[in-house]
Write a protein that holds these residues in place. Structure first.
Motif, PDB file in Angstrom:
ATOM      1  N   LYS A 201       0.813  -1.231   0.000  1.00  0.00           N
ATOM      2  CA  LYS A 201       0.000   0.000   0.000  1.00  0.00           C
ATOM      3  C   LYS A 201       0.843   1.277   0.000  1.00  0.00           C
ATOM      4  O   LYS A 201       0.330   2.367   0.289  1.00  0.00           O
ATOM      5  CB  LYS A 201      -0.972   0.024   1.191  1.00  0.00           C
TER       6      LYS A 201
ATOM      7  N   VAL B 184      -4.000  -0.901  -6.457  1.00  0.00           N
ATOM      8  CA  VAL B 184      -4.519  -0.119  -5.338  1.00  0.00           C
ATOM      9  C   VAL B 184      -3.741  -0.422  -4.058  1.00  0.00           C
ATOM     10  O   VAL B 184      -3.396   0.479  -3.288  1.00  0.00           O
ATOM     11  CB  VAL B 184      -6.023  -0.397  -5.138  1.00  0.00           C
ATOM     12  N   ASP B 185      -3.467  -1.701  -3.813  1.00  0.00           N
ATOM     13  CA  ASP B 185      -2.745  -2.114  -2.609  1.00  0.00           C
ATOM     14  C   ASP B 185      -1.244  -2.284  -2.848  1.00  0.00           C
ATOM     15  O   ASP B 185      -0.515  -2.704  -1.956  1.00  0.00           O
ATOM     16  CB  ASP B 185      -3.321  -3.430  -2.078  1.00  0.00           C
TER      17      ASP B 185
ATOM     18  N   ARG C  25      -0.312   4.409  -2.259  1.00  0.00           N
ATOM     19  CA  ARG C  25      -1.645   5.001  -2.113  1.00  0.00           C
ATOM     20  C   ARG C  25      -1.543   6.506  -1.897  1.00  0.00           C
ATOM     21  O   ARG C  25      -0.668   6.993  -1.179  1.00  0.00           O
ATOM     22  CB  ARG C  25      -2.390   4.378  -0.934  1.00  0.00           C
TER      23      ARG C  25
END
Length: 310
Positions: free
Chosen positions: A75, A189-190, A78
């Motif tokens: 992550k 996304v992660d 992000r």
């Protein structure tokens, strides 16, 4: 039948915030209440239409999780959380408490894992458990008693995904293979890397043929060209990515059936909070009171936008 709803708080909060980003709700004091309003609206829709007997909301806590120990870059890419969401989270937690709904959270674990653990246990105890989220990762947990509940959004009706729908969506023969698909294709996304050169369609094709990431690696000699090279060179990365995408179901949290029982909103907590946030219409929907439209912090255009997010 006992019916348990488990809400993925941050997934729903982000969804609510961005659904109203073009026409944000702003209170008379200048507070952007879009995330709080949208989340509450979605929660109320579920309570009134689905009538769960039991309910809880899962939150992520700040700080690293066990996945960061496996992969420090987890992550890492992000974007910073929008300030308006950060400001709204304490209000949303108070709203949840005002509805008399327990919040589930534990340091070192994500909401996915807590929800997965509670949903799995509930299914074993004869509940129908609905994991309320738009996150595709949850598909790996679906079984005859556990479902994904995708709430209504932007004019689209709510959707319940059972095992057959999950398998059809991913092109797999077992829901457990959701982990393999994600392990190969990764998740931007992660920041789960996957194996370079393998997207969703290729991942589906490879898992259909080989069944798992591990079996694909064991049969790498059957691949050709750049694909064979990538699977050989990034085999351990693929296995790690599958592990990162795996939602664990053994988080040390207590399954307290009585605490999960929904008994309705707590007026003395929720009513003044709705007044503070200027949620006149929501207050009327919950308590059925006659309220004045003055002070409602939404234009007709904003009200129209909020309706489309139901």
């Amino acid at each position: 039948m006992k019916k348990l709803f488990l809400l993925d708080a941050m997934a729903l909060i982000y969804r609510a915030h961005f659904a109203l980003s073009k026409s944000p709700r702003v209170s008379s004091k200048g507070l952007n209440t879009s995330a709080s309003f949208g989340f509450t609206n979605t929660l109320l829709e579920v309570l009134q239409k689905e009538k769960p007997t039991h309910i809880a909301v899962g939150f992520d806590l700040p700080g690293p999780t066990f996945r960061h120990e496996q992969f420090t870059e987890y992550k890492a890419h992000r974007q910073e959380q929008p300030e308006d969401i950060t400001i709204n989270i304490p209000y949303i937690r108070r709203i949840i408490e005002g509805f008399g709904i327990p919040i589930l959270e534990k340091p070192g674990y994500e909401a996915d894992d807590i929800i997965g653990t509670v949903a799995t246990e509930a299914g074993k105890r004869g509940f129908n458990a609905y994991m309320m989220t738009s996150d595709k990762d949850y598909g790996q947990l679906v079984n005859e008693n556990v479902f994904i509940y995708k709430p209504a959004f932007m004019g689209n009706a709510a959707e319940v995904l059972d095992a057959e729908k999950v398998k059809l969506k991913f092109g797999i023969s077992s829901v457990d293979q959701v982990r393999d698909i994600l392990g190969l294709m990764g998740d931007a996304v992660d920041n789960i890397p996957g194996i370079p050169g393998i997207g969703e369609k290729t991942a589906q094709k490879l898992i259909a043929e080989f069944g798992s990431v591990e079996n694909l690696i064991a049969n790498v000699d059957k691949l050709k060209g750049k694909q064979q090279e990538n699977v050989q060179n990034f085999a351990q990365q693929g296995i790690m990515s599958k592990e990162l995408a795996t939602i664990i179901t053994n988080v040390p949290v207590e399954f307290n059936e009585e605490a999960l029982l929904y008994s309705g909103p707590i007026r003395e907590k929720l009513e003044p909070l709705f007044e503070e946030l200027e949620f006149r219409t929501l207050k009327k929907r919950v308590f059925g009171d006659d309220t004045s439209p003055s002070g409602e912090n939404a234009t007709s255009t904003q009200k129209s936008s909020s309706q489309s997010s139901k």
